[in-house]
Design an enzyme around this catalytic site. Structure first.
Site, PDB file in Angstrom:
ATOM      1  N   ASP A 214       0.820  -1.208   0.000  1.00 26.20           N
ATOM      2  CA  ASP A 214       0.000   0.000   0.000  1.00 26.20           C
ATOM      3  C   ASP A 214       0.859   1.265   0.000  1.00 26.20           C
ATOM      4  OD1 ASP A 214      -3.106  -0.942   0.950  1.00 26.20           O
ATOM      5  OD2 ASP A 214      -1.470  -2.336   1.327  1.00 26.20           O
TER       6      ASP A 214
ATOM      7  N   ASP B 213      -1.690  -2.541  -4.121  1.00 24.38           N
ATOM      8  CA  ASP B 213      -1.922  -1.106  -3.987  1.00 24.38           C
ATOM      9  C   ASP B 213      -0.628  -0.333  -4.201  1.00 24.38           C
ATOM     10  OD1 ASP B 213      -4.581  -1.552  -3.640  1.00 24.38           O
ATOM     11  OD2 ASP B 213      -4.695  -0.806  -1.589  1.00 24.38           O
TER      12      ASP B 213
ATOM     13  N   TYR C 235      -2.181   4.145  -6.200  1.00 21.05           N
ATOM     14  CA  TYR C 235      -3.414   4.812  -5.770  1.00 21.05           C
ATOM     15  C   TYR C 235      -3.903   5.801  -6.830  1.00 21.05           C
ATOM     16  CZ  TYR C 235      -3.341   2.749  -1.141  1.00 21.05           C
ATOM     17  OH  TYR C 235      -3.386   1.854  -0.106  1.00 21.05           O
TER      18      TYR C 235
ATOM     19  N   ASN D 256      -6.912  -3.626  -4.525  1.00 21.71           N
ATOM     20  CA  ASN D 256      -8.177  -3.060  -4.994  1.00 21.71           C
ATOM     21  C   ASN D 256      -7.985  -1.757  -5.761  1.00 21.71           C
ATOM     22  OD1 ASN D 256      -7.491  -2.386  -2.136  1.00 21.71           O
ATOM     23  ND2 ASN D 256      -9.140  -0.889  -2.375  1.00 21.71           N
TER      24      ASN D 256
ATOM     25  N   HIS E 112      -3.463  -9.545  -1.262  1.00 18.64           N
ATOM     26  CA  HIS E 112      -3.721  -8.164  -0.839  1.00 18.64           C
ATOM     27  C   HIS E 112      -4.622  -8.114   0.392  1.00 18.64           C
ATOM     28  CE1 HIS E 112      -3.779  -3.884  -0.983  1.00 18.64           C
ATOM     29  NE2 HIS E 112      -5.107  -3.850  -1.061  1.00 18.64           N
TER      30      HIS E 112
ATOM     31  N   HIS F 250     -11.634  -3.095   7.151  1.00 16.15           N
ATOM     32  CA  HIS F 250     -11.676  -4.191   6.161  1.00 16.15           C
ATOM     33  C   HIS F 250     -11.930  -5.550   6.805  1.00 16.15           C
ATOM     34  CE1 HIS F 250     -10.463  -1.318   3.164  1.00 16.15           C
ATOM     35  NE2 HIS F 250      -9.332  -1.071   3.771  1.00 16.15           N
TER      36      HIS F 250
ATOM     37  N   HIS G 242      -3.585  -4.017   2.302  1.00 19.72           N
ATOM     38  CA  HIS G 242      -4.982  -3.587   2.387  1.00 19.72           C
ATOM     39  C   HIS G 242      -5.292  -2.831   3.672  1.00 19.72           C
ATOM     40  CE1 HIS G 242      -8.891  -3.317   0.727  1.00 19.72           C
ATOM     41  NE2 HIS G 242      -9.490  -4.241   1.463  1.00 19.72           N
ATOM     42  N   VAL G 243      -5.037  -3.428   4.815  1.00 19.34           N
ATOM     43  CA  VAL G 243      -5.224  -2.748   6.101  1.00 19.34           C
ATOM     44  C   VAL G 243      -4.004  -1.872   6.347  1.00 19.34           C
ATOM     45  CG1 VAL G 243      -5.506  -3.035   8.586  1.00 19.34           C
ATOM     46  CG2 VAL G 243      -6.672  -4.585   7.005  1.00 19.34           C
ATOM     47  N   HIS G 244      -4.225  -0.593   6.588  1.00 17.89           N
ATOM     48  CA  HIS G 244      -3.119   0.359   6.667  1.00 17.89           C
ATOM     49  C   HIS G 244      -2.528   0.385   8.074  1.00 17.89           C
ATOM     50  CE1 HIS G 244      -5.258   2.480   3.096  1.00 17.89           C
ATOM     51  NE2 HIS G 244      -4.635   1.373   2.741  1.00 17.89           N
TER      52      HIS G 244
END
Length: 433
Positions: free
Chosen positions: A145, A172, A175, A205, A289, A299, A326-328
């Site tokens: 990400d 990711d 962006y 995503n 991801h 999420h 995915h999870v920041h």
């Protein structure tokens, strides 16, 4: 179990590690937009990736000038190119946006642990990269990400400040989210790093970029720009593939393409793991991801259907670690299978904290589930160093303004060397590790 190098007191330390209570979480930072400042015929957004056995490398770049040929000249001395290779060029349109000419050239076979100097398209500056080693030790940098903010700049600087062999990115990237010039800006931002070491990525995503009726399939920019070795690993899609480096087999899965038991990805994964030779690649890692295990409130459950479909395949293959984004935030689980601690299951690590523009996912379950051993909402990156066929070290490094602070660290024992996990179908649960 995760370590045999140190006694039980060390295992106790691992199990009780938590985020530093005195640490102040960082504020969001603005976007960083990189403009093209070279002649139209010069390469931009240069990045390299592994492209098959015998240390083949794929060199990818973009030119504004569509007449530039897809050729890479390379050699072992600066300015002396005794070999060249040609490849292919492509481009795409997305509504009113037209990409530059996107070039992909596969070069090799190359010698391991060797620095090569190269020039793209016969124009512009010289670049260099070092090929990965043929054997242990080998080190991966891991960051998910990324995006393109000032925190991304910090993460990249920390990654580049210490040597590594290959970067792994669990989805990711830019962006861009359909704003195609952001793909170009991202490529320029990462070029100083991605042109010197192989970057192996899978999609997230933010790479989907579908638009009803007009672009229903998605992944147009991702597939055109970030060509991965799917053909070399007998996959039919750039969205999932595998590769070997030193003594590791790495599987990149797609969270946003079909993954159920009737899918092409599932059939490919089953065939891929069946072909793993643990004598040659004693370590096996997987990147996805959307995380399959997640105690963050962001999420929740988004990776559950993929876990239900594919987890047993990975368990029977004795995968050592599964990395997700995915999870920041950062989170590390014990070895786990079917939502329970299991000494023969993979360690699950969420590392979606590269610096994205959406900020951090601050909230975790309280209390944490017993299988979650460390979590922290901070930007950072990870390091996975394989010392030999049996032992490796994983560490997570928090961005702390201008410094990178190691906040979490564990030793891993490969499941291929575990007597308790030699079988591929016997389940063995261990509620402590």
């Amino acid at each position: 179990m995760e370590t045999t190098l140190f006694p039980h007191i060390f295992l106790f330390f691992l199990l009780t590690t938590t985020a530093s209570p005195e640490y102040t979480r960082p504020d969001p930072r603005p976007l960083v937009l990189r403009q093209h400042d070279r002649p139209d015929s010069d390469p931009q957004q240069v990045h390299i990736s592994l492209a098959g056995k015998d240390n083949y490398i794929r060199v990818s770049w973009i030119t504004t000038d569509k007449k530039v040929q897809p050729i890479v000249e390379y050699g072992k001395s600066p300015g002396k190119y005794d070999t060249s290779a040609t490849g292919e060029s492509t481009s795409y349109r997305y509504f009113l946006y037209s990409s530059g000419e996107i070039h992909h050239v596969r070069i090799g076979p190359l010698e391991p642990s060797t620095t090569y100097y190269y020039r793209c398209g016969g124009h512009g500056p010289e670049f260099s990269f070092r090929t990965p080693p043929l054997a242990f030790p080998v080190e991966f940098a891991v960051a998910g990400d990324l995006g393109q903010t000032q925190w991304t700049e910090s993460t990249l600087a920390h990654i580049g400040a210490r040597d590594y062999d290959v970067l792994l990115l669990p989805g990711d990237l830019s962006y861009a989210d359909t704003n195609q010039p952001l793909w170009d800006s991202f490529g320029r931002l990462v070029e100083p790093y991605a042109s010197t070491r192989p970057w192996m990525v899978t999609h997230g995503n933010h790479e989907v970029e579908t638009f009803p009726l007009v672009y229903p399939q998605g992944f147009m920019a991702y597939n055109a720009r970030w060509r991965m070795p799917y053909g070399e690993s007998k996959s039919t899609s750039n969205l999932y593939y595998s590769f070997d480096v030193a003594g590791a087999h790495v599987i990149m899965l797609g969270s946003y393409t079909g993954f159920d038991v009737d899918s092409e990805q599932y059939r490919w994964l089953s065939a891929d793991v069946a072909g793993i030779d643990r004598a040659r690649t004693p370590w096996v890692f997987v990147l996805v991801h959307a995380p399959w295990y997640n105690s963050n409130l962001a999420h929740r459950g988004e990776g559950e259907s993929m876990r239900a479909a594919m987890e047993e395949v990975l368990y029977k293959a004795r995968v050592d670690v599964v990395f997700a984004g995915h999870v920041h935030a950062y989170e590390r689980f014990t070895r786990v299978y079917d939502n329970k601690a299991d000494e023969c299951g993979p360690v699950h690590v969420t590392i979606g904290d590269g610096g994205n523009r959406e900020g951090l996912a601050m909230m975790f379950e309280n209390p944490s589930p017993s299988i979650s051993l460390y979590n922290e909402a901070s930007f950072g990156h990870g390091r996975l160093r394989l010392f030999n066929s049996t032992h490796a070290q994983w560490s997570w490094h928090r961005n702390n303004d201008d410094n990178s602070i190691m906040a979490d660290q564990i030793w891993l024992q490969s499941l291929s060397s575990s007597k308790a996990c030699k079988g591929t179908s016997t389940k063995s649960r261990n509620d402590e590790l």
